[in-house]
Each structure stands twice: as structure tokens, then as C-alpha cells.
Design a protein around this motif. Structure first.
Motif, PDB file in Angstrom:
ATOM      1  N   ALA A 504      29.137  32.385  35.507  1.00  0.00           N
ATOM      2  CA  ALA A 504      27.712  31.892  36.448  1.00  0.00           C
ATOM      3  C   ALA A 504      28.014  32.436  37.365  1.00  0.00           C
ATOM      4  O   ALA A 504      27.093  33.181  39.053  1.00  0.00           O
ATOM      5  CB  ALA A 504      27.084  30.727  35.955  1.00  0.00           C
ATOM      6  N   PHE A 505      29.028  31.384  38.912  1.00  0.00           N
ATOM      7  CA  PHE A 505      29.270  31.878  40.411  1.00  0.00           C
ATOM      8  C   PHE A 505      29.620  33.620  40.448  1.00  0.00           C
ATOM      9  O   PHE A 505      29.622  33.772  41.781  1.00  0.00           O
ATOM     10  CB  PHE A 505      30.086  31.048  41.028  1.00  0.00           C
ATOM     11  CG  PHE A 505      30.185  30.428  42.489  1.00  0.00           C
ATOM     12  CD1 PHE A 505      29.500  30.101  42.984  1.00  0.00           C
ATOM     13  CD2 PHE A 505      31.486  31.468  42.817  1.00  0.00           C
ATOM     14  CE1 PHE A 505      29.740  30.125  44.122  1.00  0.00           C
ATOM     15  CE2 PHE A 505      31.310  31.176  43.952  1.00  0.00           C
ATOM     16  CZ  PHE A 505      30.348  30.699  44.919  1.00  0.00           C
ATOM     17  N   GLN A 506      30.782  33.832  39.396  1.00  0.00           N
ATOM     18  CA  GLN A 506      31.052  34.755  39.387  1.00  0.00           C
ATOM     19  C   GLN A 506      29.956  36.055  39.511  1.00  0.00           C
ATOM     20  O   GLN A 506      29.880  37.129  40.371  1.00  0.00           O
ATOM     21  CB  GLN A 506      32.028  35.728  38.483  1.00  0.00           C
ATOM     22  CG  GLN A 506      33.589  34.583  38.747  1.00  0.00           C
ATOM     23  CD  GLN A 506      34.546  35.145  37.372  1.00  0.00           C
ATOM     24  OE1 GLN A 506      33.937  35.815  36.798  1.00  0.00           O
ATOM     25  NE2 GLN A 506      35.515  34.728  37.825  1.00  0.00           N
ATOM     26  N   GLN A 507      29.338  35.422  38.861  1.00  0.00           N
ATOM     27  CA  GLN A 507      27.772  35.999  38.886  1.00  0.00           C
ATOM     28  C   GLN A 507      26.729  36.783  40.169  1.00  0.00           C
ATOM     29  O   GLN A 507      27.127  37.957  40.392  1.00  0.00           O
ATOM     30  CB  GLN A 507      26.912  36.414  37.410  1.00  0.00           C
ATOM     31  CG  GLN A 507      25.786  37.777  37.161  1.00  0.00           C
ATOM     32  CD  GLN A 507      26.774  38.775  36.639  1.00  0.00           C
ATOM     33  OE1 GLN A 507      27.126  39.208  35.616  1.00  0.00           O
ATOM     34  NE2 GLN A 507      26.087  40.228  38.117  1.00  0.00           N
ATOM     35  N   TYR A 766      40.887  46.294  40.050  1.00  0.00           N
ATOM     36  CA  TYR A 766      39.558  46.796  40.361  1.00  0.00           C
ATOM     37  C   TYR A 766      38.593  46.448  38.521  1.00  0.00           C
ATOM     38  O   TYR A 766      37.921  46.150  38.861  1.00  0.00           O
ATOM     39  CB  TYR A 766      39.318  47.607  40.581  1.00  0.00           C
ATOM     40  CG  TYR A 766      37.459  47.314  41.240  1.00  0.00           C
ATOM     41  CD1 TYR A 766      37.214  46.419  42.440  1.00  0.00           C
ATOM     42  CD2 TYR A 766      36.945  48.159  40.655  1.00  0.00           C
ATOM     43  CE1 TYR A 766      35.939  46.852  43.138  1.00  0.00           C
ATOM     44  CE2 TYR A 766      35.436  48.282  41.453  1.00  0.00           C
ATOM     45  CZ  TYR A 766      35.032  46.992  42.253  1.00  0.00           C
ATOM     46  OH  TYR A 766      33.931  47.409  42.658  1.00  0.00           O
ATOM     47  N   SER A 767      39.589  46.928  37.878  1.00  0.00           N
ATOM     48  CA  SER A 767      39.234  47.768  36.103  1.00  0.00           C
ATOM     49  C   SER A 767      38.528  46.501  35.343  1.00  0.00           C
ATOM     50  O   SER A 767      37.692  45.903  34.999  1.00  0.00           O
ATOM     51  CB  SER A 767      39.513  48.398  35.506  1.00  0.00           C
ATOM     52  OG  SER A 767      40.993  47.839  34.905  1.00  0.00           O
ATOM     53  N   ASN A 768      39.256  44.879  35.969  1.00  0.00           N
ATOM     54  CA  ASN A 768      39.149  43.714  35.156  1.00  0.00           C
ATOM     55  C   ASN A 768      38.473  42.879  36.371  1.00  0.00           C
ATOM     56  O   ASN A 768      39.006  42.363  37.021  1.00  0.00           O
ATOM     57  CB  ASN A 768      40.381  43.156  35.056  1.00  0.00           C
ATOM     58  CG  ASN A 768      40.059  42.181  34.212  1.00  0.00           C
ATOM     59  OD1 ASN A 768      39.136  40.988  33.617  1.00  0.00           O
ATOM     60  ND2 ASN A 768      41.389  41.247  33.950  1.00  0.00           N
ATOM     61  N   GLN A 769      36.847  43.113  36.161  1.00  0.00           N
ATOM     62  CA  GLN A 769      35.945  42.607  37.103  1.00  0.00           C
ATOM     63  C   GLN A 769      36.335  41.088  37.273  1.00  0.00           C
ATOM     64  O   GLN A 769      36.133  40.091  38.107  1.00  0.00           O
ATOM     65  CB  GLN A 769      34.647  43.205  37.377  1.00  0.00           C
ATOM     66  CG  GLN A 769      33.809  44.471  37.894  1.00  0.00           C
ATOM     67  CD  GLN A 769      34.077  44.847  38.983  1.00  0.00           C
ATOM     68  OE1 GLN A 769      33.483  43.134  39.508  1.00  0.00           O
ATOM     69  NE2 GLN A 769      35.273  44.903  39.981  1.00  0.00           N
ATOM     70  N   GLN A 770      35.856  40.416  35.462  1.00  0.00           N
ATOM     71  CA  GLN A 770      35.958  38.947  35.831  1.00  0.00           C
ATOM     72  C   GLN A 770      37.171  38.702  36.434  1.00  0.00           C
ATOM     73  O   GLN A 770      37.772  37.512  37.844  1.00  0.00           O
ATOM     74  CB  GLN A 770      36.576  38.453  33.722  1.00  0.00           C
ATOM     75  CG  GLN A 770      36.222  37.309  33.682  1.00  0.00           C
ATOM     76  CD  GLN A 770      35.900  36.227  33.044  1.00  0.00           C
ATOM     77  OE1 GLN A 770      35.311  37.478  32.770  1.00  0.00           O
ATOM     78  NE2 GLN A 770      35.740  34.986  32.600  1.00  0.00           N
ATOM     79  N   GLU A 771      38.768  39.476  36.400  1.00  0.00           N
ATOM     80  CA  GLU A 771      39.493  38.665  37.556  1.00  0.00           C
ATOM     81  C   GLU A 771      39.802  38.814  38.750  1.00  0.00           C
ATOM     82  O   GLU A 771      39.835  37.993  39.397  1.00  0.00           O
ATOM     83  CB  GLU A 771      41.330  39.904  36.652  1.00  0.00           C
ATOM     84  CG  GLU A 771      42.673  39.123  37.583  1.00  0.00           C
ATOM     85  CD  GLU A 771      43.507  39.625  36.442  1.00  0.00           C
ATOM     86  OE1 GLU A 771      44.549  39.711  37.863  1.00  0.00           O
ATOM     87  OE2 GLU A 771      43.240  39.769  35.207  1.00  0.00           O
TER      88      GLU A 771
END
Length: 802
Positions: A504-507, A766-771
Motif C-alpha cells: 500500500a505504501f509502495q503504491q 526497473y522491470s520489477n517495480q515492487q523490488e
């Protein structure tokens, strides 16, 4: 003055009418900005007076920070936040049909600095006041600053930056506090009562007039002072009709020489005239400042012996170290102290920060030029040098080379860094690596002689300016997550670590970043007419243009990407927008050619439809603080790619880290400490280590041709500089080509392969936005260590004793 929206509206309208004689509907944005500015300055003024009274009555020890640069940027928004009247002002103006954001844009960036040195000084002023510490700045009120950078046919063109055209709403001129500064002439030595006396005659006087600006602390009622000196002729009121023709022209020439002192920051010193002007500026700053400091001290203190207990004078790099002989002159000539007593007071009072190991910044002056311009100061430096060399003889008897290396006067030069070390009680570097190099290489002989004098103070930046004010969207989500205590104690940002994997904070963070990127894209379109993709990776390199900052390395990677896209337009490449900004010194032709290369490459790539907009290049002309405040919050990748060992610290790297950008960088300056704080896995490091670079310099065994011959990519790139679409357009790039193949002093070619690998890792990450977002949060969380509050607290405890 006003405590709510309604009282603000009444006060604003009354002030608008009294200043401009118009009602709100008839005024311009400039009228409205000036009105708001005067109200804010006056709102701060009562606390300004109270702060000075507190320092005076308590006889508090004061710090005076002498710097040739104070890169303040715009101040209105900062002051509104710090005085806690932003929302009242915004709401009141909105009801009057005025957008406060538009008014804030009306303020010019103060032309008082150029790069990290000046921005550091500005952030230090914020921390002094926000920590309730008695610290004040002393600088020069430049009329035109460095220069305004225009880009014409891709070339940098310098024009005057008349930032004072409409005046400076924040300053208060204090002509009653002016002092005389003397240049040229000769010194007559006399003896009175068996004491030597010195009379300076036939000199050219210049009047130093102070313009004071309030430095407002964050919600704490503390307001310190930045005193900027303007240069004025002492013959201002001479009637030319009373003079003969010859005298008339002498007066005009004298006034012109006087005005030149305050015109430009860093005049071109490639000519003798430029050297004289630059040395004049430096002495003008320190003489006016020290006369003012001593006068203020004497008003509330009886004994000059107490000066080091009541006053700390700090010199920001080598430019202001003439403070050492100037304080000696004032104590001996004006106050009648003996040499030993004056020297003890001077060395206990003055401290020095070294900001670079680059030889061009470790200033030297030809003795004949120095002696003719500053005869009494030269006499004092001669005496300091003689006494120091006598002590050196006892330590190194017969070793003339060692003594000449450590002396202030040798090889027909006055060596300012040597003077700074000898005449101060503390010498600090600005990162662990930089301080290590100072102590163990550049100044190792001094370290052996004076082991307790050297220390480190890693640079810092103001979180209030570079996060709270510059990136309010990010500040808001941080406040919601961990509260507001980080604003006054930035180390509290560590609390964000627990949110690094919180989706949620990442978003929320991604939403803020996306808004910032869209805002920047819109601004770039308005400024440059260039459409960029907000969903692309914003890869940013905004720094002073210099070979060691290695904008070339970045450009070579772009050329290689472009080659790969031309060979395969369907290449699976995450779109990139490369954003550059920075000024080249007017006489630094290689750096100016790099500016031209950026713009030439942008012209080719941005117009090439075959690569499907996967690469765009933007050059932000006339880059300054306000531009940084737009760009940094929108950045994905922060370029900190200086040659290892060359960047003393960096402060841009910290600003990007605080705003959640990923750093691609070398193990240089504060990058190393940033890596220690956040973890190397949360940065993208590459290239030679500092010890490897220094080893190549020492051995002289770097074979640039071998690197060139081994990597076909480099052959292709360099050939583009002398042929192909770039080379055909402009012959200027041949100078870059030959400088690299004949020398490559800053190891651009050596680090190229490693840099490309690091850039490839960025594309994959960058292709793994969560990481990516997790790494971004950890960078923000660990940025509190690099607060200017922490730096100033360390200076205060370890050096200034306040």
C-alpha cells in the motif's frame, strides 16, 4: 501581524494599496509577489531583532561562516513553511483570486552561487537557524551572479544574469554599518616607543556596504543573518565639473574598478586582469566581514583575548582564507597587539574546510600581483611564512624541497591552501574518503606535524528544503505513515524501513513519483517544446560541467544504446529519458564542447522516428536551484559517476537519495557512506576504486589505447565524434576525441564497460517495480544520516564549541 486567513487578506490588501496605489484587480503578479515578500520579511523581523538581542545579552558565542557562494534559490516558499504561515497565505490569496504558486514562481533565483559549495552554505544557514544555533553567513552581493546560460545552435552562450533587476525583497541595506577596504598603495614602517607601526598610504579605498537577509529557522522563532557585502566607490559624490579632464577619467575608471568587485561570481582568471579581480573579491569579503565581526565583538566584550571564546570564523574552502592575515592585521595594526598574542587569537578563532583535491581549486597567486594589490597583507604572510619555515628547519634540517613544499611562499607563488592549514586550528574534509585522502596524501606532511588538526565532517543537506518544500507529495505520505517528527529530526526517517515491503505504501510512493514525473514532463514541454514519456525511466545528470563529473561517460552509454536501437528497433529496452543540466565555466572549452555534444546528440536522437521514442535527451538550460527542486522529486536514476577520488563529497547525491531515486555511481565521496547506510545492494556501483585510480596516477601506467583497441563499442563511439552525423556537424568534438585518446585523465574509457553493466542492471531492476520501490523506500529511510542538521551539530561540538 496576521493570525488567520481573514487578517491576512486585510493586511495584504492594505499593503498592496500602500505600496502600489492599486487595488488587487489592477496589480501585476510582480506587484503581488513584492507585497507578499515584504509582509513575510516584516513578519520575520520581530524575531530577527529578538534573536540578535538574545545573542547580545547572553554574550553567546557566534559563528561566522565565510563563503564566496550562497546558492539560496527562491526563499518565499521556504520562509512561509518555516514561519508556519503557508496555508494561511495560500488560502487568503486564493480568496483574492491569486494563486500562491504563481507568485512564488515570480521570485528570481538569487545569483549568489554556482554549485555544491554554495548550496551547502545555504543549507547550513537553514540548519543553524532551525537548530537555534548562533550562526551567520558572510558573502558578496553579486549583481549578476555567475551568468545566465543560453543555448544557441547547441552552444553555451553566457549573458549577464541580472537577478537584482527588480531588487531583492529579502535584503535590508545598512549603510551605517559600512567599512573601508583598501587596495594597492604602499606601507610605511615606523618605530614608536620601540614598537613597529605600519601606515598604509596611497591606497585605493572601496566602501563595503552590508545588505542583511534573514535566515529563518523552522517554527522556532530563531532568525539569523546572512550579510552580503556590496562594493561602492568612496568618491560617489564627487562632482565631475570640479575636476580637470584627466581627473574626471580617473574617477570614472576608479568607480568602474569598484563596481567590478560585486558584478560577477568567479571572474575568468585566465588573464592577469581577471586574477586581480578575483583576488580583490576574496580580500573584499574577508576584510569587510572581519572588520564588522570585530566591531560587534568589541561592543559587548572588553578583552580581545576572549575573542576565540566568543567568536568562531569558518572559511568555506580556500577562497576566504585571507581571513587569517586580515585578522592578524586588525589585531596588530588597529588593536596594538603583539605578534605572538595576535597569532594565538587568530589560530584559535579560524577554522577551514577543504572541499577538493583538484589543483585548480587549491589557489595560488603570483607574488608580484599579490604584493602590489595587498601590500600589508603580503607583509604579514611573509612573516607567517618565515616563522613557520624556521620551525620546519628544526624538523627537516637541510631538506629544502620539503620546506618549499610546505611553505606558504615558494616558486614565486602565494599558496592559499598552505596558509589555510597553517593558520587555522581545524582542517576538515567533507566525506570519509576525502578526509582520508587529505590526511594521507595531499596534506600528509602537515598531518605529521599537526596530527590533531585534521578531522572529517561529511556534508549534509536540508530535509526541510529538499523534501518537505520541494516534494510535498512525498512529505505528506511520510507524515501519514510515521508522523512529522522527522522534519526536525531527520534520522526519524528510519521508521520508514518497516514500510519497504508494504504494498500500500509502495503504491502511494509510485503515485507521488508518477505525478512528479508528469509535472516535470509538462514543464519540459513548456520550456523546450519537447514531448517526453512520463512512464520512461528518468535518468538525471545535473551538475556543474567538468571533466571529472564525467558527463561524457553518460553520453557514451547513450550513443551505445542508440547504436543498438538502430541495429534493432524492436530491442526490448525500457524507454529512457536522459536529463542533463549544468553550466561550464566560460573559459573551460572542453566542458563547453561537452555541452555542445549533449545538444548535438539530442538533436539527432530526438528527431529519429525509427527508434520509436525509446530514448530522449533533454538539456535544461540555465540550470539552477529551482530547476533542481522540480527535477529531483521526479528522478528515477541519479547519476553520480565522477572519477573515484575526485568528488570530495557531493550533495546532489543525497538530495536524490532522500527523494527515492536510485544512485548509479562510483565509490567516490559520500557515495561510499550512502552505500554503508542503505546497503550496496540498494545502489548501482561500478568502476575503479579510489586506490586504483590513485595507483594509476602514481605509476603512470594507464594504457588508454589498449582499452580502446579491446572494446569495439568504444571505437564506434569515438569515431562518431569525428565522423558520422555528430562529427559531420561539428569539428569541436575532435578536441574531446584527442583528449581521451591521448590522456583520458579521468578514466572515461576505462570505466565504460563497468558503467554499461551497471546501467543494464538498472534496466532489469526497473522491470520489477515492487523490488524497485522497496529499494526506493530504503533510500529515503536512510537519508536522515545525511542531514545538514547532523553536519552542523558535528561542527558545533567538535570545531566551533557552540
Amino acid at each position: 501581524m496576521f493570525s488567520n486567513k481573514e487578517s491576512f487578506k486585510i493586511a495584504f490588501m492594505d499593503r498592496l494599496v500602500s505600496i502600489h496605489g492599486k487595488d488587487v484587480g489592477a496589480t501585476t503578479i510582480a506587484d503581488q509577489y513584492y507585497t507578499l515578500g515584504t509582509m513575510v520579511r516584516e513578519y520575520a523581523s520581530s524575531n530577527w531583532v529578538k534573536t540578535n538581542d538574545v545573542y547580545k545579552n547572553a554574550k553567546t558565542k557566534q559563528v561566522y561562516y565565510l563563503s564566496m557562494e550562497f546558492l539560496l534559490g527562491k526563499l518565499l516558499k521556504n520562509y512561509l513553511y518555516n514561519l508556519d504561515i503557508y496555508q494561511i497565505s495560500k488560502d487568503g490569496l486564493k480568496e483574492l483570486g491569486i494563486d500562491i504558486e504563481v507568485l512564488m514562481e515570480e521570485e528570481p533565483d538569487a545569483g549568489l552561487g554556482n554549485g555544491g559549495l554554495g548550496r551547502l552554505a545555504a543549507d547550513f544557514m537553514d540548519s543553524f537557524a532551525s537548530l537555534n544555533l548562533p550562526g551567520h553567513g558572510c558573502g558578496i552581493r553579486y549583481k549578476y551572479g555567475l551568468f545566465e546560460q543560453k543555448i544557441i545552435d547547441g552552444y553555451q552562450v553566457e549573458v549577464p544574469d541580472y537577478w537584482l533587476k527588480e531588487g531583492n525583497v529579502w535584503e535590508v541595506r545598512k549603510s551605517d554599518k559600512a567599512f573601508e577596504v583598501r587596495f594597492g598603495g604602499k606601507v610605511i614602517t615606523n618605530t614608536q616607543n620601540r614598537e613597529l607601526t605600519f601606515e598604509h598610504i596611497d591606497y585605493e579605498p572601496v566602501l563595503a556596504v552590508p545588505y542583511d537577509m534573514p535566515m529563518v529557522g523552522y517554527k522556532n522563532d530563531t532568525v539569523n543573518t546572512l550579510r552580503l557585502w556590496g562594493a561602492e566607490s568612496k568618491m560617489k559624490h564627487v562632482d565631475p565639473a570640479d575636476l580637470s579632464g584627466q581627473s574626471y577619467y580617473k574617477v570614472i575608471e576608479y568607480k568602474r574598478r569598484t563596481e567590478a568587485i560585486e558584478e560577477f561570481l568567479y571572474p575568468d582568471d585566465s588573464t592577469e586582469e581577471g586574477k586581480v579581480l578575483r583576488l580583490k573579491q576574496q580580500y573584499f569579503l574577508v576584510s569587510a566581514s572581519l572588520q564588522s565581526i570585530l566591531e560587534r565583538f568589541k561592543r559587548i566584550n572588553d578583552n580581545l583575548i576572549d575573542l576565540p571564546d566568543k567568536i568562531a570564523i569558518h572559511t568555506n574552502d580556500t577562497h576566504p582564507v585571507l581571513a587569517i592575515p586580515e585578522l592578524m592585521r586588525l589585531l596588530i595594526d588597529n588593536e596594538g597587539l603583539g605578534w605572538e598574542q595576535a597569532w594565538a587569537i587568530t589560530t584559535k578563532t579560524i577554522s577551514y574546510t577543504n572541499h577538493t583535491i583538484l589543483s585548480e581549486a587549491l589557489e595560488t597567486w603570483p607574488i608580484n600581483l599579490f604584493q602590489s594589490l595587498l601590500p600589508r597583507i603580503f607583509m604579514i604572510i611573509e612573516e607567517i611564512n618565515e616563522r613557520f619555515c624556521t620551525k620546519l628547519w628544526d624538523t627537516y634540517p637541510g631538506d629544502w624541497d620539503k620546506i618549499a613544499k610546505l611553505a606558504i611562499l615558494s616558486d614565486d607563488q602565494v599558496k592559499m591552501a598552505n596558509l589555510a592549514v597553517i593558520g587555522s586550528h581545524s582542517v576538515n574534509g567533507v566525506s570519509k574518503l576525502h578526509s582520508h585522502i587529505l590526511k594521507n596524501q595531499l596534506m600528509k606532511d602537515y598531518k605529521k606535524l599537526m596530527p590533531n588538526k585534521f578531522n572529517n565532517k561529511t556534508n549534509g543537506i536540508s530535509h526541510r528544503r529538499w523534501l518537505l518544500v520541494a516534494n510535498p507529495g512525498l512529505a505528506d505520505i511520510i507524515n501519514d505513515a510515521i508522523g512529522r517528527t522527522w522534519i526536525e529530526n531527520p534520522k526519524e526517517l528510519q521508521e520508514l524501513k518497516k514500510y519497504s515491503n508494504d504494498q500500500a505504501f509502495q503504491q502511494e510512493l509510485q503515485n507521488v513519483k508518477n505525478r512528479n514525473k508528469k509535472d516535470l514532463a509538462n514543464w519540459i514541454y513548456k520550456q523546450e517544446g519537447l514531448v517526453i514519456d512520463p512512464s520512461s525511466i528518468f535518468d538525471v545528470h545535473i551538475k556543474r560541467m567538468h571533466a571529472y563529473k564525467r558527463q561524457l561517460l553518460n553520453l557514451f552509454h547513450i550513443i551505445d544504446l542508440y547504436r543498438r536501437l538502430k541495429e534493432n528497433p524492436n530491442l526490448g529496452l525500457t524507454p529512457r529519458t536522459f536529463i542533463f543540466g549544468g553550466k561550464a565555466a566560460p573559459s573551460y572549452y572542453l566542458a563547453k564542447n561537452v555541452v555542445k555534444l549533449i545538444n548535438a546528440l539530442a538533436k539527432v536522437i530526438n528527431q529519429d522516428k525509427t527508434i520509436k521514442n525509446k530514448i530522449k535527451i533533454v538539456f535544461i538550460k540555465n540550470y539552477g536551484v529551482s530547476d533542481a527542486e522540480r527535477i529531483i522529486p521526479a528522478t528515477d536514476v541519479s547519476e553520480q559517476i565522477s572519477t573515484a577520488s575526485k568528488e570530495a563529497s557531493g550533495t546532489g547525491n543525497m538530495k536524490f537519495m532522500m527523494n527515492g531515486a536510485m544512485t548509479i555511481g562510483t565509490m567516490d565521496g559520500a557515495n561510499i557512506e550512502m552505500g554503508e547506510a542503505v546497503g550496496l545492494e540498494n545502489m548501482f556501483l561500478f568502476g575503479l576504486k579510489p586506490e586504483e585510480v590513485l595507483g594509476f596516477y602514481k605509476r603512470g601506467d594507464y594504457d588508454v589505447r589498449e582499452i580502446y583497441n579491446q572494446d569495439p563499442r568504444l571505437k564506434f563511439i569515438l569515431e562518431q565524434l569525428i565522423s558520422g552525423p555528430l562529427g559531420r556537424e561539428d569539428a569541436d568534438f575532435k578536441s574531446i576525441y584527442y583528449s581521451l585518446l591521448h590522456n583520458d585523465e579521468y578514466f572515461v574509457l576505462k570505466d565504460f564497460a563497468s558503467y554499461v553493466k551497471a546501467q543494464n542492471k538498472i534496466s532489469f531492476a526497473y522491470s520489477n517495480q515492487q523490488e524497485w520501490l522497496s529499494k526506493s523506500i530504503l533510500n529515503i529511510a536512510n537519508s536522515g544520516e545525511f542531514s545538514s542538521d547532523r553536519t552542523i551539530q558535528e561542527y558545533s561540538k567538535d570545531i566551533w564549541n557552540i
